[in-house]
Design a protein around this motif. Sequence first.
Motif, PDB file in Angstrom:
ATOM      1  N   GLU A 188      41.311  38.154 -14.427  1.00 10.29           N
ATOM      2  CA  GLU A 188      39.947  38.189 -13.918  1.00 10.29           C
ATOM      3  C   GLU A 188      39.253  39.518 -14.247  1.00 10.29           C
ATOM      4  N   SER A 189      39.974  40.448 -14.879  1.00 17.30           N
ATOM      5  CA  SER A 189      39.422  41.773 -15.164  1.00 17.30           C
ATOM      6  C   SER A 189      38.672  41.765 -16.489  1.00 17.30           C
ATOM      7  N   LYS A 190      37.470  42.293 -16.478  1.00 14.19           N
ATOM      8  CA  LYS A 190      36.631  42.313 -17.681  1.00 14.19           C
ATOM      9  C   LYS A 190      37.301  43.083 -18.817  1.00 14.19           C
ATOM     10  N   GLY A 191      38.014  44.146 -18.476  1.00 14.37           N
ATOM     11  CA  GLY A 191      38.683  44.931 -19.502  1.00 14.37           C
ATOM     12  C   GLY A 191      39.746  44.164 -20.264  1.00 14.37           C
ATOM     13  N   LEU A 192      40.253  43.082 -19.666  1.00 14.80           N
ATOM     14  CA  LEU A 192      41.247  42.245 -20.339  1.00 14.80           C
ATOM     15  C   LEU A 192      40.611  40.991 -20.931  1.00 14.80           C
ATOM     16  N   THR A 193      39.688  40.380 -20.194  1.00 18.53           N
ATOM     17  CA  THR A 193      39.089  39.140 -20.700  1.00 18.53           C
ATOM     18  C   THR A 193      38.192  39.396 -21.910  1.00 18.53           C
ATOM     19  N   ASP A 194      37.556  40.559 -21.985  1.00 17.81           N
ATOM     20  CA  ASP A 194      36.691  40.850 -23.132  1.00 17.81           C
ATOM     21  C   ASP A 194      37.462  40.839 -24.451  1.00 17.81           C
ATOM     22  N   PRO A 195      38.605  41.541 -24.560  1.00 16.29           N
ATOM     23  CA  PRO A 195      39.343  41.464 -25.830  1.00 16.29           C
ATOM     24  C   PRO A 195      39.914  40.071 -26.111  1.00 16.29           C
TER      25      PRO A 195
END
Length: 592
Positions: A188-195
């Motif tokens: 759910e973290s943007k830093g992980l879902t973005d890549p």
Amino acid sequence: MEAPHSTLSYIPLSKERREIRLLHVHPMHGATKVPSSSQDSPRDAPIRCSLSIVSLNDSPSFDALSYVWGEPKRVQNVIINGHKFPITANLHLALTHLQLPNQERIMWIDAVCINQGDIEERANQVANMVHVFGMASTVIAFLGPEFEGFELMMEYVQMVGNNPNLHYDPAFKGQIDGHAQCRNMDIESKGLTDPIRHFFSLPWHDRVWTIQEYAKAKRIMFQCGQQTLDGALLNRALENLDLHSKHCCSVKSLYTAEVTYEFELLNRMSKSQQFELLLALFRSRKSHDPRDKVYGLLSLASPELRDKLMPDYHVPTAEVYQKVVAISIEKSQSLEVLSYTYGTRHLPLGLPSFVPDWTTLAPQDELRDFRGRCAILSAEVYNASKTTTPRFTFSASRAAVTTPAQIIDVIAEVENLETPPLGRKERLKDHFRMAWLRNSNDATDVYPSRSGAFWRTLCGSIALVPAGSIFEYRRVSSTDIRKFLQWESWLNSDSVVENSDANYHTLYSAVSVGRIFFITKKGYIGWAPETSAKGDCVVLMPGGSVPYVLRAQGGRTRRSGVVATFLGDAYVHGLMHGEVYDEAELETITLI
């Protein structure tokens, strides 16, 4: 792609010995750095290579490269057999990262190992690619330079791919099975879902050739810059994500964006030999040559079909597409391929109306709904013309076809596609109004219950049934009306879709995409191609599992009966299961 301008001379290959060329990428010489991005300056020393010729009969050892060619006019030089040889910037970037420091690397790379200036060799080698990628020790899918977050994504994929019991949902923090976190980030973290989103949106996932290159690989490695990700590990991670999402975990941030849909479709269909279905499902994939929409998937076809549709770049695109239809009908003994005529034709290919144009594109959400309809058709839930087989007689050029057909009725009214389009609620009201339009002179209704016909028509008379990790299709029963009522209630309330509503909506979207609601003079209702209009004919043709809509051209001729253009397939309630099919009512029509 045009042949590169180089003084390099290719030695001809033996088709009988199944010969291919291999590129030997020499170890680094004087290179001071490996560029980390496509904007970095190139190595100080040129990449030096040599070519050898081997026979696939001898089971040579090599890796194969799967990549996006990129812009043909953006080139950089490498040295091959002592000659300067221009390659695309994308391939040059790949080689700078694939070249080893102290040993030679042996690879098969299409742009170099095939003489692109020899059309006959190009065709022969394209036919060989099923074996090339199947025999390669590793297929390296080079996606481009490393991007921000790729290393984090790899760590997360490795963790969840190797630990199937880890939960994705933050609600499971502190529980015995554990919660999947990497560097204090979860799904759910943007830093992980973005890549993750970026990875699955890279151009490699949008190219037609990468389908067969991925599908035939014994082992595949994804590479960004110098970083590599094992394809098997990625698949395990996605399988675990899918399993948890169905049974225990909510992963909205990833699945609402449908980030992994295209890749999961690739995994599901890559072992299929339903060639026409593959063409339809992956029609959005890109290729430089429109003939490669077909040739790029041939390695996934059955051997019998491959033998009849050998790559030939002397043949015009229209002729290739027409041949697909003729071979498909002959091989399958059905007209299913006609259902794949979809979308607005853009290229001036001069195709007959009944031949699908594989170059047509559609928005991603529309394409996904169309793929749903393709799945319904391939599930063989309809049987409009009973157990008949096609009786198509093609003209010598395959530009026209003659067939028996039963003309059922004529369209009396179609919904009005306004600009801007109606919202879902307003469109449903218009459908409801039309469904009750009938000829006042006709005392007999074609349906015992018009309301029952209406809700069944909206979903194509199909229900989704869970079957393990997938869904299967079945005909609706009277109890399924509750799904329609739940869906209708959701439609009117603008609330979040619950599972039962979502399944009905999925079917509604698949059945209605690219179509308009209509009613015939006799009172039949259904979905017709969006180009349909008042006066078009609804027909059944032997070998067709569904009805079709035709537009008569200039009346009848004595020799061939009705001459018509083909608009597409249709859903017509009361015709889908052979209820009215009658051999005695067949007449000759010619499609152009």
